[in-house]
Design a protein around this motif. Structure first.
Motif, PDB file in Angstrom:
ATOM      1  N   PHE A  66    -119.926  16.079 152.895  1.00  8.86           N
ATOM      2  CA  PHE A  66    -118.747  15.238 153.084  1.00  8.86           C
ATOM      3  C   PHE A  66    -119.169  13.883 153.621  1.00  8.86           C
ATOM      4  O   PHE A  66    -119.296  13.689 154.823  1.00  8.86           O
ATOM      5  N   ASN A  67    -119.414  12.967 152.689  1.00 14.31           N
ATOM      6  CA  ASN A  67    -119.761  11.600 153.034  1.00 14.31           C
ATOM      7  C   ASN A  67    -118.804  10.671 152.295  1.00 14.31           C
ATOM      8  O   ASN A  67    -119.192   9.974 151.352  1.00 14.31           O
ATOM      9  N   PRO A  68    -117.528  10.673 152.683  1.00 15.00           N
ATOM     10  CA  PRO A  68    -116.529   9.905 151.937  1.00 15.00           C
ATOM     11  C   PRO A  68    -116.813   8.406 151.966  1.00 15.00           C
ATOM     12  O   PRO A  68    -117.039   7.817 153.027  1.00 15.00           O
ATOM     13  N   GLN A  69    -116.808   7.792 150.787  1.00 17.69           N
ATOM     14  CA  GLN A  69    -117.116   6.378 150.643  1.00 17.69           C
ATOM     15  C   GLN A  69    -115.900   5.626 150.107  1.00 17.69           C
ATOM     16  O   GLN A  69    -115.146   6.148 149.287  1.00 17.69           O
ATOM     17  N   VAL A  70    -115.735   4.390 150.557  1.00 17.34           N
ATOM     18  CA  VAL A  70    -114.671   3.541 150.034  1.00 17.34           C
ATOM     19  C   VAL A  70    -115.189   2.104 149.940  1.00 17.34           C
ATOM     20  O   VAL A  70    -115.825   1.599 150.873  1.00 17.34           O
ATOM     21  N   ASP A  71    -114.952   1.477 148.801  1.00 20.36           N
ATOM     22  CA  ASP A  71    -115.300   0.075 148.585  1.00 20.36           C
ATOM     23  C   ASP A  71    -113.986  -0.706 148.526  1.00 20.36           C
ATOM     24  O   ASP A  71    -113.185  -0.509 147.605  1.00 20.36           O
ATOM     25  N   ILE A  72    -113.759  -1.577 149.496  1.00 15.13           N
ATOM     26  CA  ILE A  72    -112.514  -2.324 149.602  1.00 15.13           C
ATOM     27  C   ILE A  72    -112.778  -3.779 149.243  1.00 15.13           C
ATOM     28  O   ILE A  72    -113.547  -4.467 149.932  1.00 15.13           O
ATOM     29  N   LEU A  73    -112.143  -4.250 148.185  1.00 16.37           N
ATOM     30  CA  LEU A  73    -112.328  -5.619 147.732  1.00 16.37           C
ATOM     31  C   LEU A  73    -111.027  -6.407 147.905  1.00 16.37           C
ATOM     32  O   LEU A  73    -110.012  -6.080 147.301  1.00 16.37           O
ATOM     33  N   PHE A  74    -111.077  -7.447 148.723  1.00 15.37           N
ATOM     34  CA  PHE A  74    -109.963  -8.380 148.850  1.00 15.37           C
ATOM     35  C   PHE A  74    -110.121  -9.475 147.798  1.00 15.37           C
ATOM     36  O   PHE A  74    -111.197 -10.061 147.665  1.00 15.37           O
ATOM     37  N   VAL A  75    -109.044  -9.729 147.059  1.00 16.33           N
ATOM     38  CA  VAL A  75    -109.009 -10.860 146.132  1.00 16.33           C
ATOM     39  C   VAL A  75    -107.980 -11.818 146.715  1.00 16.33           C
ATOM     40  O   VAL A  75    -106.774 -11.566 146.644  1.00 16.33           O
ATOM     41  N   SER A  99    -107.731   2.625 161.356  1.00 13.61           N
ATOM     42  CA  SER A  99    -107.890   4.017 160.955  1.00 13.61           C
ATOM     43  C   SER A  99    -109.148   4.218 160.117  1.00 13.61           C
ATOM     44  O   SER A  99    -109.772   5.281 160.164  1.00 13.61           O
ATOM     45  N   ILE A 100    -109.549   3.200 159.361  1.00  6.41           N
ATOM     46  CA  ILE A 100    -110.747   3.305 158.521  1.00  6.41           C
ATOM     47  C   ILE A 100    -111.996   3.338 159.383  1.00  6.41           C
ATOM     48  O   ILE A 100    -112.868   4.191 159.231  1.00  6.41           O
ATOM     49  N   VAL A 101    -112.084   2.383 160.310  1.00  9.48           N
ATOM     50  CA  VAL A 101    -113.269   2.270 161.159  1.00  9.48           C
ATOM     51  C   VAL A 101    -113.317   3.384 162.196  1.00  9.48           C
ATOM     52  O   VAL A 101    -114.383   3.902 162.532  1.00  9.48           O
ATOM     53  N   LYS A 102    -112.146   3.771 162.729  1.00 13.33           N
ATOM     54  CA  LYS A 102    -112.099   4.804 163.772  1.00 13.33           C
ATOM     55  C   LYS A 102    -112.612   6.141 163.271  1.00 13.33           C
ATOM     56  O   LYS A 102    -113.202   6.912 164.028  1.00 13.33           O
ATOM     57  N   ASN A 103    -112.381   6.437 161.981  1.00 13.94           N
ATOM     58  CA  ASN A 103    -112.840   7.704 161.428  1.00 13.94           C
ATOM     59  C   ASN A 103    -114.339   7.604 161.120  1.00 13.94           C
ATOM     60  O   ASN A 103    -114.754   6.907 160.198  1.00 13.94           O
ATOM     61  N   LYS A 104    -115.127   8.299 161.904  1.00 14.52           N
ATOM     62  CA  LYS A 104    -116.572   8.170 161.796  1.00 14.52           C
ATOM     63  C   LYS A 104    -117.125   8.708 160.489  1.00 14.52           C
ATOM     64  O   LYS A 104    -118.281   8.465 160.147  1.00 14.52           O
ATOM     65  N   MET A 105    -116.318   9.469 159.751  1.00 10.65           N
ATOM     66  CA  MET A 105    -116.783  10.033 158.489  1.00 10.65           C
ATOM     67  C   MET A 105    -116.900   8.977 157.388  1.00 10.65           C
ATOM     68  O   MET A 105    -117.740   9.077 156.503  1.00 10.65           O
ATOM     69  N   ILE A 106    -116.024   7.978 157.422  1.00 11.41           N
ATOM     70  CA  ILE A 106    -115.886   7.081 156.281  1.00 11.41           C
ATOM     71  C   ILE A 106    -117.012   6.055 156.229  1.00 11.41           C
ATOM     72  O   ILE A 106    -117.266   5.329 157.191  1.00 11.41           O
ATOM     73  N   ASP A 107    -117.659   6.003 155.086  1.00 18.42           N
ATOM     74  CA  ASP A 107    -118.715   5.026 154.806  1.00 18.42           C
ATOM     75  C   ASP A 107    -118.082   3.912 153.975  1.00 18.42           C
ATOM     76  O   ASP A 107    -117.798   4.095 152.796  1.00 18.42           O
ATOM     77  N   TYR A 108    -117.830   2.758 154.590  1.00 16.96           N
ATOM     78  CA  TYR A 108    -117.059   1.725 153.909  1.00 16.96           C
ATOM     79  C   TYR A 108    -117.881   0.474 153.603  1.00 16.96           C
ATOM     80  O   TYR A 108    -118.819   0.118 154.323  1.00 16.96           O
ATOM     81  N   HIS A 109    -117.504  -0.184 152.504  1.00 18.03           N
ATOM     82  CA  HIS A 109    -117.938  -1.529 152.169  1.00 18.03           C
ATOM     83  C   HIS A 109    -116.671  -2.377 152.103  1.00 18.03           C
ATOM     84  O   HIS A 109    -115.671  -1.979 151.495  1.00 18.03           O
ATOM     85  N   ILE A 110    -116.688  -3.560 152.701  1.00 20.10           N
ATOM     86  CA  ILE A 110    -115.553  -4.480 152.637  1.00 20.10           C
ATOM     87  C   ILE A 110    -116.069  -5.846 152.230  1.00 20.10           C
ATOM     88  O   ILE A 110    -116.981  -6.396 152.863  1.00 20.10           O
ATOM     89  N   ASN A 206    -119.682   6.908 143.577  1.00 15.45           N
ATOM     90  CA  ASN A 206    -118.803   7.966 144.063  1.00 15.45           C
ATOM     91  C   ASN A 206    -117.741   7.479 145.044  1.00 15.45           C
ATOM     92  O   ASN A 206    -116.984   8.283 145.587  1.00 15.45           O
ATOM     93  N   ALA A 207    -117.678   6.171 145.267  1.00 18.40           N
ATOM     94  CA  ALA A 207    -116.754   5.639 146.259  1.00 18.40           C
ATOM     95  C   ALA A 207    -115.350   5.460 145.689  1.00 18.40           C
ATOM     96  O   ALA A 207    -115.171   5.237 144.495  1.00 18.40           O
ATOM     97  N   GLN A 208    -114.373   5.566 146.574  1.00 13.90           N
ATOM     98  CA  GLN A 208    -113.009   5.186 146.234  1.00 13.90           C
ATOM     99  C   GLN A 208    -112.992   3.668 146.082  1.00 13.90           C
ATOM    100  O   GLN A 208    -113.576   2.945 146.899  1.00 13.90           O
ATOM    101  N   LEU A 209    -112.340   3.148 145.033  1.00 10.01           N
ATOM    102  CA  LEU A 209    -112.257   1.705 144.825  1.00 10.01           C
ATOM    103  C   LEU A 209    -110.852   1.233 145.201  1.00 10.01           C
ATOM    104  O   LEU A 209    -109.868   1.652 144.601  1.00 10.01           O
ATOM    105  N   ILE A 210    -110.793   0.362 146.205  1.00 13.09           N
ATOM    106  CA  ILE A 210    -109.528  -0.187 146.681  1.00 13.09           C
ATOM    107  C   ILE A 210    -109.549  -1.694 146.452  1.00 13.09           C
ATOM    108  O   ILE A 210    -110.478  -2.383 146.876  1.00 13.09           O
ATOM    109  N   VAL A 211    -108.514  -2.217 145.789  1.00 12.13           N
ATOM    110  CA  VAL A 211    -108.372  -3.657 145.584  1.00 12.13           C
ATOM    111  C   VAL A 211    -107.124  -4.116 146.322  1.00 12.13           C
ATOM    112  O   VAL A 211    -106.055  -3.508 146.192  1.00 12.13           O
ATOM    113  N   VAL A 212    -107.275  -5.184 147.110  1.00 17.35           N
ATOM    114  CA  VAL A 212    -106.144  -5.765 147.840  1.00 17.35           C
ATOM    115  C   VAL A 212    -105.976  -7.205 147.368  1.00 17.35           C
ATOM    116  O   VAL A 212    -106.861  -8.033 147.582  1.00 17.35           O
TER     117      VAL A 212
END
Length: 424
Positions: A66-75, A99-110, A206-212
């Motif tokens: 369980f190494n949940p990944q999320v890539d968050i791209l602001f446009v 909530s993203i940073v507080k959860n130690k499980m989440i491996d994020y790119h912003i 394998n990361a979730q792709l989030i676009v804002v």
């Protein structure tokens, strides 16, 4: 005779699986298959007359890690009407990331890219050292750019992230964008990902792709429809719709013109249909009540098509950039992204049995190898909210994204089950 017997076994298995626990009925319902007369019908051994051993799915499989990944791209819109909105984002960015940073499980790119303008004027006047779709450089606490294109779990801090996302504005007379495009830089950002490319390493398989998308205007990209842009994102994630989500921090058609970019205002240059143009001075004909970011709203709906009706999607995935409670809106968005990132599906290698009380004989645990072996691991309950449900169609366990984990480094899942067996 062997073929007939196999068919009967299959029909019997379907009938038993239909008796799953009430918590999982939504995922477990199966159509009833009417049995035909057969020479011999095999049956399950009564559970009470047998002793069954629990087996554990292979804990070494990557799907149990369980190494949940999320890539968050602001446009982000960097036209000169966006100054206050960018500052508002910077002031409240901690509400978004909490909530993203507080959860130690989440491996994020912003990361962040700016809007674009494909006109000849912009090409001649724009002096910024960025090409379309280039990730902006990370800024340090003093606002100085460093040689890094995006934030990671290892090195991001709230203050430097706020400074990075506040990319600034460029006035029109200094070469700033007039006809804002969002689809063209988003497409380019996806393309600039190969070895040696500007955005190398930001997007992960394998990361979730989030676009804002953040703007007070609408998209003006030519030859790209909102539906095509949404499809491009899904294709980029290998056709996995559940790996993509798009959010909008946008103006509303009902907002006053003073809060909008010029292209959404009731203005003769951009909307001549709203004026009587026969005289020397254009006169408002009273036919127009306000314009909103229609293309961007259509894009949000198309990208989140599995999340409800269009109205439900707009309500959940779009917040008003002029909101008086901007921070709360960002916090809600960040929490939703966290839940999406933490949701997981684990595929089982064998079909589980249902006991004579109709209970599915599966249990899910989370912990380190030592805790799993000693019986001290966290037991995840079987329920829709804060737990897991069984999917008979895929023979898998769906873990919701709102489970309260007792986080530990190196922890993983263990799925134990009593497999389906038939009397010989």
């Amino acid at each position: 005779m062997r073929h007939i017997l196999a068919l009967s076994i299959y029909l019997g298995a379907l009938a038993l699986l239909a008796a799953c626990s009430p918590e999982s009925k939504g995922l477990q319902s199966q159509p009833v298959v009417e049995e035909q007369s057969q020479p011999e019908i095999p049956h399950y051994d009564p559970i009470a007359s047998q002793k069954f051993d629990w087996i554990q799915e292979d804990g070494g499989q990557s799907q149990l890690d369980f190494n949940p990944q999320v890539d968050i791209l602001f446009v982000t819109d960097n036209s000169d009407s966006m100054k206050s909105a960018q500052e508002n984002l910077a002031r409240n960015i901690d509400r978004f990331t909490e909530s993203i940073v507080k959860n130690k499980m989440i491996d994020y790119h912003i990361g962040v890219v700016s809007c674009w303008d494909s006109t000849e004027r912009y090409a001649k006047m724009n002096k910024e050292p960025f090409k379309v779709g280039d990730l902006r450089f990370v800024k340090d606490l003093n606002g100085r750019a460093i040689n890094k294109r995006f934030f990671t779990k290892a090195d991001a801090t709230k203050d430097s992230l706020a400074k990075t996302l506040n990319i600034g504005v460029l006035a029109y007379n200094q070469g700033g964008p007039e006809i804002e495009e969002f689809f063209s830089p988003l497409s380019a950002a996806l393309e600039n990902t190969g070895h040696g490319a500007t955005n190398e390493g930001f997007f992960r398989e394998n990361a979730q792709l989030i676009v804002v998308i953040m703007t007070d205007a609408d998209d003006s990209t030519s030859r790209v429809s909102p539906e095509e842009m949404a499809k491009t994102l899904v294709d980029f994630k290998g056709g996995k719709q559940d790996k993509v989500a798009v959010y909008g921090v946008l103006v509303n058609a009902k907002d006053p013109d003073s809060k909008k970019d010029w292209d959404l205002r009731i203005h003769p240059k951009y909307h001549p249909e709203c004026f009587d143009m026969t005289g020397k001075t254009p006169k408002n004909n009273g036919k127009c009540t306000g314009f909103g970011p229609d293309r961007l709203e259509q894009f949000v709906v198309a990208a989140n098509v599995n999340s409800g009706t269009p109205d439900q999607i707009r309500s959940k995935y779009i917040m008003d950039i002029t909101s008086t409670d901007f921070g709360a809106g960002l916090a809600k968005m960040g929490n939703d992204i966290t839940v999406k990132t933490l949701a997981k599906e684990i595929f089982l290698s064998q079909r589980p049995r249902v006991n004579d009380q109709g209970q599915l004989m599966v249990r899910v645990r989370y912990g380190t190898e030592k805790d799993l072996a000693s019986g001290k691991a966290q037991v995840i309950p079987q329920k829709a909210i804060g737990g897991w449900l069984y999917d008979p169609e895929n023979n898998s366990v769906h873990l919701s994204g709102d489970i309260k984990y007792n986080y530990q480094d190196g922890a993983r899942f263990a799925v134990d089950l009593i497999p389906l067996t038939l009397k010989q």
